[in-house]
Design a protein around this motif. Structure first.
Motif, PDB file in Angstrom:
ATOM      1  N   THR A 328       0.825  -1.206   0.000  1.00 11.80           N
ATOM      2  CA  THR A 328       0.000   0.000   0.000  1.00 11.80           C
ATOM      3  C   THR A 328       0.859   1.255   0.000  1.00 11.80           C
ATOM      4  OG1 THR A 328      -1.775  -1.119   1.195  1.00 11.80           O
ATOM      5  CG2 THR A 328      -1.773   1.279   1.266  1.00 11.80           C
ATOM      6  N   ASN A 329       0.444   2.228  -0.795  1.00 16.55           N
ATOM      7  CA  ASN A 329       0.985   3.584  -0.745  1.00 16.55           C
ATOM      8  C   ASN A 329      -0.134   4.533  -0.351  1.00 16.55           C
ATOM      9  OD1 ASN A 329       2.902   2.261  -2.959  1.00 16.55           O
ATOM     10  ND2 ASN A 329       3.970   4.002  -2.071  1.00 16.55           N
ATOM     11  N   PHE A 330       0.134   5.415   0.596  1.00 15.17           N
ATOM     12  CA  PHE A 330      -0.850   6.412   0.983  1.00 15.17           C
ATOM     13  C   PHE A 330      -0.115   7.685   1.361  1.00 15.17           C
ATOM     14  CE2 PHE A 330       0.339   4.082   4.763  1.00 15.17           C
ATOM     15  CZ  PHE A 330       0.441   5.039   5.761  1.00 15.17           C
ATOM     16  N   GLY A 331      -0.791   8.809   1.203  1.00 16.17           N
ATOM     17  CA  GLY A 331      -0.112  10.052   1.514  1.00 16.17           C
ATOM     18  C   GLY A 331      -0.963  11.271   1.223  1.00 16.17           C
ATOM     19  N   ILE A 332      -0.293  12.403   1.224  1.00 16.95           N
ATOM     20  CA  ILE A 332      -0.922  13.698   0.993  1.00 16.95           C
ATOM     21  C   ILE A 332      -0.060  14.477   0.019  1.00 16.95           C
ATOM     22  CG2 ILE A 332       0.256  14.679   3.016  1.00 16.95           C
ATOM     23  CD1 ILE A 332      -2.182  16.503   3.401  1.00 16.95           C
ATOM     24  N   ASP A 333      -0.677  15.239  -0.863  1.00 18.53           N
ATOM     25  CA  ASP A 333       0.091  16.082  -1.781  1.00 18.53           C
ATOM     26  C   ASP A 333      -0.567  17.452  -1.896  1.00 18.53           C
ATOM     27  OD1 ASP A 333      -2.049  15.636  -3.570  1.00 18.53           O
ATOM     28  OD2 ASP A 333      -1.003  14.007  -4.570  1.00 18.53           O
ATOM     29  N   TYR A 334       0.226  18.389  -2.391  1.00 20.05           N
ATOM     30  CA  TYR A 334      -0.234  19.777  -2.524  1.00 20.05           C
ATOM     31  C   TYR A 334       0.314  20.345  -3.819  1.00 20.05           C
ATOM     32  CZ  TYR A 334      -0.412  24.845  -1.973  1.00 20.05           C
ATOM     33  OH  TYR A 334      -0.636  26.185  -2.179  1.00 20.05           O
ATOM     34  N   GLN A 335      -0.496  21.160  -4.463  1.00 25.58           N
ATOM     35  CA  GLN A 335      -0.045  21.879  -5.649  1.00 25.58           C
ATOM     36  C   GLN A 335      -0.708  23.252  -5.681  1.00 25.58           C
ATOM     37  OE1 GLN A 335      -0.030  21.484 -10.537  1.00 25.58           O
ATOM     38  NE2 GLN A 335      -0.681  19.740  -9.305  1.00 25.58           N
ATOM     39  N   GLY A 336       0.096  24.287  -5.743  1.00 27.78           N
ATOM     40  CA  GLY A 336      -0.401  25.647  -5.855  1.00 27.78           C
ATOM     41  C   GLY A 336       0.275  26.354  -7.013  1.00 27.78           C
ATOM     42  N   ASN A 337      -0.533  26.825  -7.952  1.00 23.79           N
ATOM     43  CA  ASN A 337       0.003  27.503  -9.132  1.00 23.79           C
ATOM     44  C   ASN A 337      -0.576  28.913  -9.213  1.00 23.79           C
ATOM     45  OD1 ASN A 337      -0.778  27.825 -12.483  1.00 23.79           O
ATOM     46  ND2 ASN A 337       1.347  27.705 -11.849  1.00 23.79           N
ATOM     47  N   LYS A 338       0.303  29.892  -9.377  1.00 25.17           N
ATOM     48  CA  LYS A 338      -0.102  31.302  -9.474  1.00 25.17           C
ATOM     49  C   LYS A 338       0.348  31.831 -10.828  1.00 25.17           C
ATOM     50  CE  LYS A 338       0.303  35.754  -7.037  1.00 25.17           C
ATOM     51  NZ  LYS A 338      -1.146  35.883  -6.751  1.00 25.17           N
ATOM     52  N   ARG A 339      -0.613  32.360 -11.619  1.00 22.22           N
ATOM     53  CA  ARG A 339      -0.302  32.826 -12.968  1.00 22.22           C
ATOM     54  C   ARG A 339      -0.826  34.242 -13.160  1.00 22.22           C
ATOM     55  NH1 ARG A 339      -1.936  27.474 -16.555  1.00 22.22           N
ATOM     56  NH2 ARG A 339       0.179  26.866 -17.085  1.00 22.22           N
ATOM     57  N   ASP A 340      -0.008  35.035 -13.840  1.00 21.20           N
ATOM     58  CA  ASP A 340      -0.384  36.416 -14.122  1.00 21.20           C
ATOM     59  C   ASP A 340       0.141  36.778 -15.505  1.00 21.20           C
ATOM     60  OD1 ASP A 340      -1.499  38.983 -12.738  1.00 21.20           O
ATOM     61  OD2 ASP A 340       0.328  39.644 -13.742  1.00 21.20           O
ATOM     62  N   ALA A 341      -0.727  37.356 -16.336  1.00 20.86           N
ATOM     63  CA  ALA A 341      -0.328  37.753 -17.688  1.00 20.86           C
ATOM     64  C   ALA A 341      -1.119  38.985 -18.102  1.00 20.86           C
ATOM     65  CB  ALA A 341      -0.558  36.618 -18.683  1.00 20.86           C
ATOM     66  N   VAL A 342      -0.424  39.987 -18.625  1.00 16.24           N
ATOM     67  CA  VAL A 342      -1.043  41.216 -19.116  1.00 16.24           C
ATOM     68  C   VAL A 342      -0.569  41.449 -20.542  1.00 16.24           C
ATOM     69  CG1 VAL A 342      -1.401  43.686 -18.738  1.00 16.24           C
ATOM     70  CG2 VAL A 342      -1.003  42.161 -16.778  1.00 16.24           C
ATOM     71  N   ARG A 343      -1.487  41.818 -21.417  1.00 12.73           N
ATOM     72  CA  ARG A 343      -1.114  42.149 -22.791  1.00 12.73           C
ATOM     73  C   ARG A 343      -1.125  43.666 -22.948  1.00 12.73           C
ATOM     74  NH1 ARG A 343      -4.506  38.969 -26.637  1.00 12.73           N
ATOM     75  NH2 ARG A 343      -6.082  40.607 -26.366  1.00 12.73           N
ATOM     76  N   TYR A 344      -0.052  44.182 -23.555  1.00 12.17           N
ATOM     77  CA  TYR A 344       0.108  45.620 -23.754  1.00 12.17           C
ATOM     78  C   TYR A 344       0.100  45.938 -25.247  1.00 12.17           C
ATOM     79  CZ  TYR A 344       1.672  45.630 -18.880  1.00 12.17           C
ATOM     80  OH  TYR A 344       1.746  45.480 -17.510  1.00 12.17           O
ATOM     81  N   ARG A 345      -0.355  47.151 -25.567  1.00 14.68           N
ATOM     82  CA  ARG A 345      -0.381  47.637 -26.943  1.00 14.68           C
ATOM     83  C   ARG A 345       0.387  48.943 -27.027  1.00 14.68           C
ATOM     84  NH1 ARG A 345      -2.653  51.387 -29.784  1.00 14.68           N
ATOM     85  NH2 ARG A 345      -3.810  52.175 -27.969  1.00 14.68           N
ATOM     86  N   GLY A 346       0.958  49.208 -28.219  1.00 18.30           N
ATOM     87  CA  GLY A 346       1.666  50.460 -28.420  1.00 18.30           C
ATOM     88  C   GLY A 346       1.829  50.785 -29.886  1.00 18.30           C
ATOM     89  N   ASN A 347       2.241  52.023 -30.167  1.00 19.60           N
ATOM     90  CA  ASN A 347       2.401  52.481 -31.551  1.00 19.60           C
ATOM     91  C   ASN A 347       3.784  52.227 -32.118  1.00 19.60           C
ATOM     92  OD1 ASN A 347      -0.249  53.496 -31.659  1.00 19.60           O
ATOM     93  ND2 ASN A 347       0.380  55.397 -30.656  1.00 19.60           N
ATOM     94  N   SER A 348       4.736  51.869 -31.266  1.00 22.52           N
ATOM     95  CA  SER A 348       6.090  51.590 -31.730  1.00 22.52           C
ATOM     96  C   SER A 348       6.726  50.590 -30.777  1.00 22.52           C
ATOM     97  CB  SER A 348       6.922  52.874 -31.784  1.00 22.52           C
ATOM     98  OG  SER A 348       7.208  53.333 -30.476  1.00 22.52           O
ATOM     99  N   PRO A 349       7.802  49.904 -31.192  1.00 19.81           N
ATOM    100  CA  PRO A 349       8.429  48.904 -30.328  1.00 19.81           C
ATOM    101  C   PRO A 349       8.928  49.462 -29.005  1.00 19.81           C
ATOM    102  CG  PRO A 349       9.163  48.633 -32.597  1.00 19.81           C
ATOM    103  CD  PRO A 349       8.384  49.914 -32.548  1.00 19.81           C
ATOM    104  N   THR A 350       9.169  50.754 -28.932  1.00 16.26           N
ATOM    105  CA  THR A 350       9.678  51.344 -27.685  1.00 16.26           C
ATOM    106  C   THR A 350       8.572  51.888 -26.793  1.00 16.26           C
ATOM    107  OG1 THR A 350      10.003  53.482 -28.778  1.00 16.26           O
ATOM    108  CG2 THR A 350      11.865  51.929 -28.767  1.00 16.26           C
ATOM    109  N   LYS A 351       7.327  51.819 -27.251  1.00 12.93           N
ATOM    110  CA  LYS A 351       6.222  52.389 -26.485  1.00 12.93           C
ATOM    111  C   LYS A 351       5.042  51.416 -26.395  1.00 12.93           C
ATOM    112  CE  LYS A 351       7.314  57.181 -27.737  1.00 12.93           C
ATOM    113  NZ  LYS A 351       6.803  58.427 -28.368  1.00 12.93           N
ATOM    114  N   VAL A 352       5.360  50.162 -26.074  1.00 15.42           N
ATOM    115  CA  VAL A 352       4.304  49.157 -25.918  1.00 15.42           C
ATOM    116  C   VAL A 352       4.007  49.034 -24.421  1.00 15.42           C
ATOM    117  CG1 VAL A 352       3.561  46.828 -26.523  1.00 15.42           C
ATOM    118  CG2 VAL A 352       5.242  47.987 -27.940  1.00 15.42           C
TER     119      VAL A 352
END
Length: 664
Positions: A328-352
């Motif tokens: 027999t195998n028995f036990g406890i496990d845990y998994q916590g995942n935190k994700r964050d993503a923002v999309r930005y827009r701009g008129n030129s590569p230096t102003k996104v």
């Protein structure tokens, strides 16, 4: 109620063994199928040092060398495996015991992409729902990338390997080193891998955007004070740069991964408990995709970039116990995942820098699981395994009310909560689930142990991931380009039955299985189809009823001790019962033929891979999901490979894929 169930489960396990009882060990012969060793029903082991074929792009590409495993990809790197018609988080993928969830909402970096083959010792694939020990879900299967550092003895203090590879079509170059030193008390192991590839030409001489560059480094410190104890501390870093994607509107200038691991194993003699093991890991992913660094932006006002992060803390405490004829195998496990993503827009590569969408609005998914799994040795030729699992799942999104700063277009400045309300009539930033799964597996030997019959019944439950539940991709001028998760999704419930047999003689090896998977609340990615007045065919998610049915077969003929031939067949059929249409992204019938000659320190072989046409597709965005591009014709592809091992231990591998330059 749950605590009562687990107490009843563990009562015989925690009791002392009766005097005079002996443990019964049943050993099974192995069956060789191509590079893959099938040692247990529905399980395959791929030993990296024994692979006859040449370099692969990543762990997902490596998995496709195993019969019955397919893949989806948008470029040369980031191969997403498909097992029995299921992919993404319907598969549990662990990298040396750690969960790594990618940083890209569009899956440019699935977990398998962080598995350079030469940095691991073996890969174990468990097809279907055969165990409850490796986390919740896993209805399609479990993939375990493993590093197994052998203990050092008094007369041997070092070991290692150094090598490289080359892929001609894409000018791919790979180098690796794996060195370890130590003694009976401990060890230090250092692993490095570098892989760089350019765009490749398809069978019609068209250049396909697929270039990438990956560098991986690992340091592992091990402590082995005695034969009963092992403690291991590891750090791994992976830098993936300048990845081009032909199948996406963006590329990835960089993806950075850091993984920290702590593992321990200790043998015990505490009643029936024989061993305790612990695993804890933390993975930190930083990812960027944009549409201007590595390609020309479609228009000046639409320079887009989307930085994202994905942090995963996971751990497990497992006990192994023997009581009479029960292991027999028995036990406890845990998994916590935190994700964050923002999309930005701009008129030129230096102003996104204008926020346009909160793609992952600070999403956290936490799962605490309890499990128990016992194998009952009923007799010398009969075994039964049964398992039970409970998962408490909590999901939150802390930025659902944030409003983007973008003011361009009539549909700008919609928060995630606003998008959810448009498509689902309401919004939510927190959901809780209590999921119960289990399985029963029976084995019967026949023909004096040469053959094995088995059957498995299971219920597995998969919760929605961060994208399915909380994705909030707005489009400022075109509603049909929106992509919106559903906070109110019910978890998938998979009810599976599998029947199979294996046979191994001196001259023949045979392995086959058939399975049926009835899915309640299948999480379907589809289109709105005008159901919402302001929706206009955006990509959304909803629960439907579905099923998958299929089978796999491998046959091996050993002509001599050195020469063998084999064939394998895999097929899966998926149906959306609610809409009476095919499930998307289901691979067609595959047939493979192999011939291998292995003698002393050299080997040669060949493989013909034949794919049938796929006419069962979901390719219409007006009536279905449109996730399939089109119906696809069949094709056949031939590859040759060989290897030679020098007396000093060095090994060279050569090969040609798609030798007749077929387009597929």
């Amino acid at each position: 109620m749950l605590s009562v169930l687990f107490s009843l489960w563990l009562m015989p396990v925690l009791a002392d063994d009766k005097a005079g009882e002996k443990e019964t060990i049943i050993k099974m012969e192995t069956i060789i199928v191509e590079d893959t060793q099938i040692s247990e029903p529905a399980k395959s082991r791929l030993i990296i040092s024994e692979r006859a074929k040449g370099p692969v792009t990543d762990g997902g590409d490596l998995l496709t060398t195993i019969p019955g495993i397919f893949s989806a990809r948008m470029g040369g790197h980031g191969v997403d495996p498909v097992i029995r018609g299921q992919s993404q988080n319907r598969l549990n993928i662990l990298l040396d015991g750690a969960y790594v969830h990618g940083g890209c909402p569009n899956r440019m970096d699935p977990p398998s992409s962080y598995g350079p083959s030469e940095t691991f010792d073996e890969v174990e694939v468990i097809k279907g729902s055969q165990t409850v020990q490796n986390g919740g879900g896993g209805s399609g299967g479990t993939v375990l990338f493993k590093r197994n550092t052998e203990r050092f003895t008094a007369d041997k203090w070092y070991r290692g390997k150094v090598g490289g590879g080359y892929r001609g079509n894409a000018d791919g170059r790979e180098g690796f080193a794996d060195l370890a030193v130590g003694n009976t008390q401990g060890y230090v192991r250092i692993i490095g891998n570098y892989d760089k590839s350019e765009n490749y030409d398809d069978g019609d001489r068209h250049s396909v955007r697929s270039a990438y560059e990956v560098a991986t480094g690992n340091v592992i410190l091990g402590w082995t004070p005695d034969n009963e104890t092992r403690v291991e501390l590891g750090y791994e870093a992976t830098n993936t740069d300048d990845v081009l994607f032909a199948g996406s509107g963006m590329d990835s200038p960089y993806t950075l991964l850091d993984v920290y691991r702590l593992k321990f194993d200790r043998s015990l003699s505490f009643g029936a408990v024989q061993k305790v093991s612990g695993r804890i890991s933390f993975s930190d992913v930083k990812h960027l995709m944009d549409n201007y660094s590595l390609r020309t932006s479609p228009m000046a006002s639409m320079h887009m970039r989307a930085p994202s992060t994905s942090d995963t803390l996971s751990g497990r405490l497992d006990f192994e116990a023997v009581h009479g004829n029960f292991l027999t195998n028995f036990g406890i496990d845990y998994q916590g995942n935190k994700r964050d993503a923002v999309r930005y827009r701009g008129n030129s590569p230096t102003k996104v820098n204008t926020s346009q969408s909160f793609l992952w609005p600070d999403v956290t998914l936490q799962t605490i699981g309890l499990y128990g799994e016992s194998e009952w040795l009923m007799s010398d030729n009969r075994r039964m395994k049964f398992g039970l699992r409970y998962d408490h799942v909590r999901s939150t999104a802390d930025k659902t009310d944030r409003t983007p700063s973008d003011t361009m277009g009539p549909l700008a400045k919609l928060s995630a909560s606003g998008l959810y309300s448009i498509y689902y009539g309401r919004s939510s930033a927190s959901e809780i689930e209590n999921n119960i799964g289990g399985m029963m597996h029976f084995e019967q030997d026949y023909l004096r142990g040469k053959g094995l019959f088995y059957t498995t019944l299971s219920r597995s439950v998969r919760t929605a991931d961060a994208t399915e539940r909380y994705m909030a991709s707005n489009n400022n001028s075109k509603e049909s380009s929106r992509w919106v998760g559903n906070p109110f999704l019910e978890p998938e419930k998979h009810y599976q039955i599998e029947i199979g047999t294996q046979l191994k003689t001196k001259s023949w090896g045979f392995d086959s299985s058939v399975y049926y998977d009835r899915v309640s609340d299948f999480i379907l990615r589809t289109r709105d189809h005008g159901a919402s007045a302001a929706g206009n065919n955006a990509t959304i998610y909803r629960n439907v009823s579905a099923y998958l049915i299929g089978g796999e077969m491998s046959l091996k003929k050993y002509w001599t001790d050195h020469l063998s031939c084999g064939t394998s067949i895999a097929y899966v059929y998926g149906e959306n019962l609610r809409e009476d249409r095919p499930l998307a992204q289901i691979p067609p019938l595959e047939v493979s033929l192999t011939t291998d000659y292995i003698k002393s320190n050299w080997s040669v072989g060949g493989k013909v891979r034949m794919m049938n046409n796929q006419s069962r597709v979901d390719d219409d965005t007006q009536t279905g999901s449109g996730l399939d591009a089109r119906k696809t014709p069949g094709f056949a592809m031939t590859e040759l490979y060989g290897s030679y091992t020098f007396d000093m231990g060095a090994r060279i591998k050569l090969g040609v894929d798609n030798i007749f330059n077929k387009t597929y």
